[in-house]
Write a protein that holds these residues in place. Structure first.
Motif, PDB file in Angstrom:
ATOM      1  N   GLY A  22       0.666  -1.249   0.000  1.00 40.47           N
ATOM      2  CA  GLY A  22       0.156  -0.057   0.150  1.00 40.47           C
ATOM      3  C   GLY A  22       0.731   1.310  -0.128  1.00 40.47           C
ATOM      4  N   ASN A  23       0.032   2.334  -0.583  1.00 43.25           N
ATOM      5  CA  ASN A  23       1.026   3.661  -0.784  1.00 43.25           C
ATOM      6  C   ASN A  23       1.242   4.350   0.714  1.00 43.25           C
ATOM      7  OD1 ASN A  23       1.892   5.820  -1.924  1.00 43.25           O
ATOM      8  ND2 ASN A  23      -0.011   7.232  -1.515  1.00 43.25           N
ATOM      9  N   ARG A  24       2.466   4.576   0.826  1.00 48.76           N
ATOM     10  CA  ARG A  24       2.925   5.412   2.154  1.00 48.76           C
ATOM     11  C   ARG A  24       3.305   6.779   1.731  1.00 48.76           C
ATOM     12  NH1 ARG A  24       4.082   1.173   5.895  1.00 48.76           N
ATOM     13  NH2 ARG A  24       3.164  -0.897   5.269  1.00 48.76           N
ATOM     14  N   LEU A  25       3.312   7.303   0.596  1.00 51.42           N
ATOM     15  CA  LEU A  25       3.461   8.614   0.330  1.00 51.42           C
ATOM     16  C   LEU A  25       2.006   9.446   0.283  1.00 51.42           C
ATOM     17  CD1 LEU A  25       5.635  10.647  -0.936  1.00 51.42           C
ATOM     18  CD2 LEU A  25       4.875   9.920  -3.305  1.00 51.42           C
ATOM     19  N   VAL A  26       1.744  10.150   1.353  1.00 53.34           N
ATOM     20  CA  VAL A  26       0.503  10.722   1.604  1.00 53.34           C
ATOM     21  C   VAL A  26       0.736  12.077   2.003  1.00 53.34           C
ATOM     22  CG1 VAL A  26      -0.644   8.401   2.057  1.00 53.34           C
ATOM     23  CG2 VAL A  26       0.455   9.657   3.758  1.00 53.34           C
ATOM     24  N   HIS A  57       3.634   0.496  10.493  1.00 54.05           N
ATOM     25  CA  HIS A  57       2.746   1.539  10.014  1.00 54.05           C
ATOM     26  C   HIS A  57       3.238   2.820  10.955  1.00 54.05           C
ATOM     27  CE1 HIS A  57       0.468  -0.840   7.190  1.00 54.05           C
ATOM     28  NE2 HIS A  57       0.476  -1.571   8.000  1.00 54.05           N
ATOM     29  N   THR A  58       4.483   2.831  10.978  1.00 54.71           N
ATOM     30  CA  THR A  58       4.766   4.228  11.902  1.00 54.71           C
ATOM     31  C   THR A  58       5.745   5.081  11.185  1.00 54.71           C
ATOM     32  OG1 THR A  58       6.330   2.701  13.186  1.00 54.71           O
ATOM     33  CG2 THR A  58       4.155   3.185  14.133  1.00 54.71           C
ATOM     34  N   LEU A  59       5.880   4.823   9.778  1.00 53.08           N
ATOM     35  CA  LEU A  59       6.876   5.551   9.031  1.00 53.08           C
ATOM     36  C   LEU A  59       6.046   6.008   7.786  1.00 53.08           C
ATOM     37  CD1 LEU A  59       9.467   6.922   8.380  1.00 53.08           C
ATOM     38  CD2 LEU A  59      10.320   4.647   7.290  1.00 53.08           C
ATOM     39  N   LEU A  60       5.702   7.299   7.553  1.00 54.00           N
ATOM     40  CA  LEU A  60       5.085   7.915   6.297  1.00 54.00           C
ATOM     41  C   LEU A  60       6.125   8.662   5.740  1.00 54.00           C
ATOM     42  CD1 LEU A  60       1.322   8.171   7.700  1.00 54.00           C
ATOM     43  CD2 LEU A  60       2.125   6.441   6.144  1.00 54.00           C
ATOM     44  N   PHE A  61       5.583   9.303   4.361  1.00 56.66           N
ATOM     45  CA  PHE A  61       6.322  10.215   3.674  1.00 56.66           C
ATOM     46  C   PHE A  61       5.568  11.206   3.417  1.00 56.66           C
ATOM     47  CE2 PHE A  61       8.361   5.825   3.746  1.00 56.66           C
ATOM     48  CZ  PHE A  61       9.882   6.089   3.104  1.00 56.66           C
ATOM     49  N   ASP A  62       5.570  12.404   3.397  1.00 54.77           N
ATOM     50  CA  ASP A  62       4.974  13.628   3.226  1.00 54.77           C
ATOM     51  C   ASP A  62       5.015  13.987   1.714  1.00 54.77           C
ATOM     52  OD1 ASP A  62       3.398  15.876   3.284  1.00 54.77           O
ATOM     53  OD2 ASP A  62       4.927  17.030   4.329  1.00 54.77           O
ATOM     54  N   MET A  63       4.140  13.483   0.960  1.00 55.57           N
ATOM     55  CA  MET A  63       3.885  13.720  -0.391  1.00 55.57           C
ATOM     56  C   MET A  63       4.259  15.415  -0.930  1.00 55.57           C
ATOM     57  SD  MET A  63      -0.110  13.433  -1.325  1.00 55.57           S
ATOM     58  CE  MET A  63       0.317  13.588  -3.171  1.00 55.57           C
ATOM     59  N   ASN A  64       4.036  16.046   0.261  1.00 56.11           N
ATOM     60  CA  ASN A  64       4.275  17.649  -0.116  1.00 56.11           C
ATOM     61  C   ASN A  64       5.715  18.213   0.155  1.00 56.11           C
ATOM     62  OD1 ASN A  64       1.592  18.011  -1.226  1.00 56.11           O
ATOM     63  ND2 ASN A  64       0.705  17.843   0.837  1.00 56.11           N
ATOM     64  N   GLY A  65       6.253  17.136   0.896  1.00 55.98           N
ATOM     65  CA  GLY A  65       7.613  17.714   1.165  1.00 55.98           C
ATOM     66  C   GLY A  65       8.688  17.595   0.013  1.00 55.98           C
ATOM     67  N   ALA A  66       9.706  18.652   0.004  1.00 57.93           N
ATOM     68  CA  ALA A  66      10.575  18.830  -0.883  1.00 57.93           C
ATOM     69  C   ALA A  66      11.532  17.771  -1.152  1.00 57.93           C
ATOM     70  CB  ALA A  66      11.270  19.950  -0.819  1.00 57.93           C
ATOM     71  N   GLY A  67      11.531  17.078  -2.337  1.00 54.04           N
ATOM     72  CA  GLY A  67      12.217  15.904  -2.719  1.00 54.04           C
ATOM     73  C   GLY A  67      11.707  14.371  -2.009  1.00 54.04           C
ATOM     74  N   VAL A  68      10.744  14.230  -1.368  1.00 50.93           N
ATOM     75  CA  VAL A  68      10.204  13.178  -0.817  1.00 50.93           C
ATOM     76  C   VAL A  68       9.699  12.146  -1.615  1.00 50.93           C
ATOM     77  CG1 VAL A  68       8.691  12.358   1.029  1.00 50.93           C
ATOM     78  CG2 VAL A  68       9.855  14.617   1.453  1.00 50.93           C
ATOM     79  N   GLU A  69       9.100  12.692  -2.754  1.00 48.45           N
ATOM     80  CA  GLU A  69       8.744  11.693  -3.588  1.00 48.45           C
ATOM     81  C   GLU A  69       9.912  10.995  -4.388  1.00 48.45           C
ATOM     82  OE1 GLU A  69       5.456  11.383  -7.245  1.00 48.45           O
ATOM     83  OE2 GLU A  69       5.854  13.289  -6.625  1.00 48.45           O
ATOM     84  N   ALA A  70      10.873  11.564  -4.865  1.00 45.48           N
ATOM     85  CA  ALA A  70      11.988  11.042  -5.340  1.00 45.48           C
ATOM     86  C   ALA A  70      12.705   9.919  -4.491  1.00 45.48           C
ATOM     87  CB  ALA A  70      12.987  12.117  -5.832  1.00 45.48           C
ATOM     88  N   LEU A  71      12.802  10.481  -3.196  1.00 47.40           N
ATOM     89  CA  LEU A  71      13.122   9.540  -2.026  1.00 47.40           C
ATOM     90  C   LEU A  71      12.185   8.312  -1.815  1.00 47.40           C
ATOM     91  CD1 LEU A  71      14.777   8.550   0.419  1.00 47.40           C
ATOM     92  CD2 LEU A  71      13.302  10.122   1.603  1.00 47.40           C
ATOM     93  N   TYR A  72      10.997   8.446  -1.923  1.00 45.72           N
ATOM     94  CA  TYR A  72      10.021   7.206  -1.965  1.00 45.72           C
ATOM     95  C   TYR A  72      10.352   6.246  -2.977  1.00 45.72           C
ATOM     96  CZ  TYR A  72       5.399   5.034  -1.204  1.00 45.72           C
ATOM     97  OH  TYR A  72       4.735   3.921  -1.171  1.00 45.72           O
ATOM     98  N   ASN A  73      10.254   6.966  -4.171  1.00 50.52           N
ATOM     99  CA  ASN A  73      10.338   6.100  -5.541  1.00 50.52           C
ATOM    100  C   ASN A  73      11.927   5.542  -5.405  1.00 50.52           C
ATOM    101  OD1 ASN A  73       8.013   6.794  -6.322  1.00 50.52           O
ATOM    102  ND2 ASN A  73       8.814   8.662  -7.391  1.00 50.52           N
TER     103      ASN A  73
END
Length: 201
Positions: free
Chosen positions: A11-15, A124-140
């Motif tokens: 499931g998606n953790r980039l939210v 489920h205690t680690l999530l990635f802020d999709m609006n954070g600078a550079g976070v989406e690239a890190l997530y991918n």
């Protein structure tokens, strides 16, 4: 063989990160690089009351410019209230010069850091802020990390384009591992040892 199957199949953790969070701990992870394929990365993770950690920002740049690297570390520290940083074990000189700590080195230590990230993903205690600078690239990038099968049948980490990932693992090691982050006394409540709640930064 994904290193983090939770991000591939779970499931998606980039939210989007909720606005009304109260922070109890802040940590930064770094990986200094000088070549194409081994660029520099800085990652900020903050932990909310209740234990939910959010990846807030990821800075990523090539060139091996130590002044730029240390400057961005200072900027992120001020922006998010980060008081401690952890760097890769091979970067002890960079860690010392930047006022950071180096994570443990030796056989099995990288897998231990991987295990700490997995533990948070499983809980489920680690999530990635999709609006954070550079976070989406890190997530991918984290989702792409994989093992290769050696001739003896054992799995081995591929160390290709993993600078952001290593920086994240270092930050989580600072929160949960041998470098366990303690909230400084100045951030504790005057009525006890409970960390002082702070608003979103």
């Amino acid at each position: 063989h994904p290193v983090y199957p939770q991000l591939v199949y779970g499931g998606n953790r980039l939210v989007p990160m909720p606005a009304a969070l109260r922070w109890s701990a802040h940590a930064g992870g770094g990986d200094y690089g000088t070549t194409v394929g081994h660029e520099s990365a800085l990652v900020v993770v903050t932990e909310a009351e209740g234990g939910q950690a959010w990846v807030r920002e990821c800075w990523f740049e090539g060139g091996g410019d130590t002044t730029r690297f240390n400057g961005m570390k200072s900027e992120l520290s001020q922006r998010y209230g980060v008081r401690q940083w952890a760097f890769d074990p091979n970067e002890r000189y960079a860690a010392n010069s930047a006022g950071a700590v180096a994570v443990a080195m030796g056989k099995g230590t990288r897998e231990a850091r991987v295990g700490r990230v997995r533990a948070r993903l499983n809980a489920h205690t680690l999530l990635f802020d999709m609006n954070g600078a550079g976070v989406e690239a890190l997530y991918n990038e984290v989702r792409r990390q994989s093992y290769r099968v050696r001739e003896d049948g054992q799995l081995e980490l591929r160390r290709v384009e993993d600078n952001r990932t290593a920086a994240l693992e270092n930050a989580i090691d600072l929160l949960d591992g041998t470098q366990r982050l303690e909230v400084p006394p100045a951030a504790r409540s005057e009525y006890g040892r409970r960390p002082r709640a702070v608003g979103r930064v």
